[in-house]
Design a protein around this motif. Sequence first.
Motif, PDB file in Angstrom:
ATOM      1  N   ALA A   1       1.066   4.050  -2.896  1.00 43.26           N
ATOM      2  CA  ALA A   1       0.827   5.445  -2.516  1.00 43.26           C
ATOM      3  C   ALA A   1       2.000   6.326  -2.929  1.00 43.26           C
ATOM      4  N   TRP A   2       3.226   5.834  -2.699  1.00 40.56           N
ATOM      5  CA  TRP A   2       4.405   6.600  -3.131  1.00 40.56           C
ATOM      6  C   TRP A   2       4.363   6.813  -4.640  1.00 40.56           C
TER       7      TRP A   2
ATOM      8  N   GLN B   1       0.824  -1.207   0.000  1.00 33.55           N
ATOM      9  CA  GLN B   1       0.000   0.000   0.000  1.00 33.55           C
ATOM     10  C   GLN B   1       0.862   1.262   0.000  1.00 33.55           C
ATOM     11  N   VAL B   2       1.956   1.216   0.772  1.00 32.56           N
ATOM     12  CA  VAL B   2       2.844   2.383   0.825  1.00 32.56           C
ATOM     13  C   VAL B   2       3.532   2.590  -0.514  1.00 32.56           C
TER      14      VAL B   2
ATOM     15  N   ALA C   1      -1.961   5.990   1.388  1.00 30.19           N
ATOM     16  CA  ALA C   1      -1.875   4.577   1.773  1.00 30.19           C
ATOM     17  C   ALA C   1      -3.026   4.165   2.672  1.00 30.19           C
ATOM     18  N   ARG C   2      -3.495   5.090   3.513  1.00 27.03           N
ATOM     19  CA  ARG C   2      -4.612   4.788   4.427  1.00 27.03           C
ATOM     20  C   ARG C   2      -5.979   5.041   3.792  1.00 27.03           C
TER      21      ARG C   2
ATOM     22  N   SER D   1       5.624  13.438   2.569  1.00 28.16           N
ATOM     23  CA  SER D   1       5.623  12.173   3.320  1.00 28.16           C
ATOM     24  C   SER D   1       4.275  11.957   4.007  1.00 28.16           C
ATOM     25  N   ASP D   2       3.689  13.039   4.519  1.00 23.60           N
ATOM     26  CA  ASP D   2       2.359  12.928   5.133  1.00 23.60           C
ATOM     27  C   ASP D   2       1.307  12.548   4.093  1.00 23.60           C
ATOM     28  N   GLN D   3       1.434  13.101   2.892  1.00 24.68           N
ATOM     29  CA  GLN D   3       0.455  12.792   1.845  1.00 24.68           C
ATOM     30  C   GLN D   3       0.558  11.334   1.408  1.00 24.68           C
ATOM     31  N   ILE D   4       1.767  10.802   1.349  1.00 24.76           N
ATOM     32  CA  ILE D   4       1.942   9.391   0.983  1.00 24.76           C
ATOM     33  C   ILE D   4       1.223   8.497   1.984  1.00 24.76           C
ATOM     34  N   MET D   5       1.354   8.804   3.257  1.00 23.36           N
ATOM     35  CA  MET D   5       0.684   7.987   4.275  1.00 23.36           C
ATOM     36  C   MET D   5      -0.834   8.152   4.207  1.00 23.36           C
ATOM     37  N   ARG D   6      -1.316   9.351   3.889  1.00 24.36           N
ATOM     38  CA  ARG D   6      -2.759   9.542   3.755  1.00 24.36           C
ATOM     39  C   ARG D   6      -3.310   8.730   2.581  1.00 24.36           C
TER      40      ARG D   6
END
Length: 428
Positions: free
Chosen positions: A46-47, A42-43, A280-281, A273-278
Amino acid sequence: MKYMATYDLMETARNTNEWLGATARAMASYPAFALSMNPLLQVTAAWGEVTERTFGRMVAKPDWGIRSIVGPDGQDHLVDVVPVVQRPFGDLVQFSVRRRAPMARKIMVVAPMSGHYATLLRSTVASLLPDADVYVTDWHNARDIPVSAGKFDVEDYTLYLVDFMRALGPEVNVIAVCQPVPLTLAATAYLAGEDPSAQPRSLTLIGGPVDPDAADTEVTDFGRRVTMGQLEQWAIQRVGFKYKGAGRLVYPGLLQLQSFISMNAERHSKAFSDQIMRVARGEASDHDAHNRFYDEYLAVMDMTAEFYLSTVERIFKNREIARNEFVVAGKKVDFGAITQVAVKIVEGANDDISAPGQCLAALDLLTNLPDSKKAAHLEPGAGHYGIFAGKSWRLNIRPLVLNFIDANSGAPKKSATPIKLATSQASA
């Protein structure tokens, strides 16, 4: 660095990163991996999504996204972007509101040519549309302009503004934002001397470097340190073979973007980096706050080399505007010739690009303009962006500007009534 190979190398790096992002997103999204519990998939996807979008936006011109406005009758009025004057290096466009009679206020917004497209003023234009007929200078990306179109420097820019003002007539009110402030003032002075009947009714100058030496910023410090030879060597390249402007000397948008990001590298790194995690979630969306901001911020345009270099040399180093020694087409521009155009200065107390005092210096140049036609406003706590598109603009500055226009144009003297916008950027 004035080589096509250098330009193409940057474009190759950008294109490669866009491709890597698309590849990572596609591979990590294979249905066969759906049953895997490994969060790395997922990460990775997202990346890839964020990377592909990021590097793709760098070469795409954003859309204005102003589809309609809600009129006082409660009905939607569709908005069309219509060219009024078309030139090789920039157009004057009108935001034509369907089924609406001409407004008492006619406003020309002069957008900066400083790395971003005129769409950076999207929220500014949207906020003015309910109360005025709005026109905007829509500058073109130099990479797309053939060499055969010739040069474009600060004098050509000024003459473009002169022609745009003539096309709209003397009832127009001009609002200039940031970089074009001194040249808009010069264009008005040029008309005052050559064609007084074509002068605008009012000028609102927002956060521009009329006198860069009036207050120090990182921008003015850089202008003093670097020589013109160094600047030409470091910043200027030739457009590569991919674009219509192949061979044209430019200050590339990608190089400008590198400078923009380096000024706040830690902040931008955290945002991505915050957007990538958002993503992914599953918490991100196509038009969330991150994408709305960076779709515009990352969209950069090349400037012609002669415009960039002449701006640094003549506006910042030699201070030709501040010293009333600016020459256009062989004719000296005298700011004392402005005797009828009302002028309002707007500055932000926390502006670190054009610090307070740099724009205010314009009033000292207007030696023959009555004090009754001069006005100034310093917005407390406002930074550079806030004075034309942020909270300060929406709540305080916009009403002041419209009231100033009314007071000097014979229009009804009443405060602008807020009208709800129905646009794709209404939350900007």
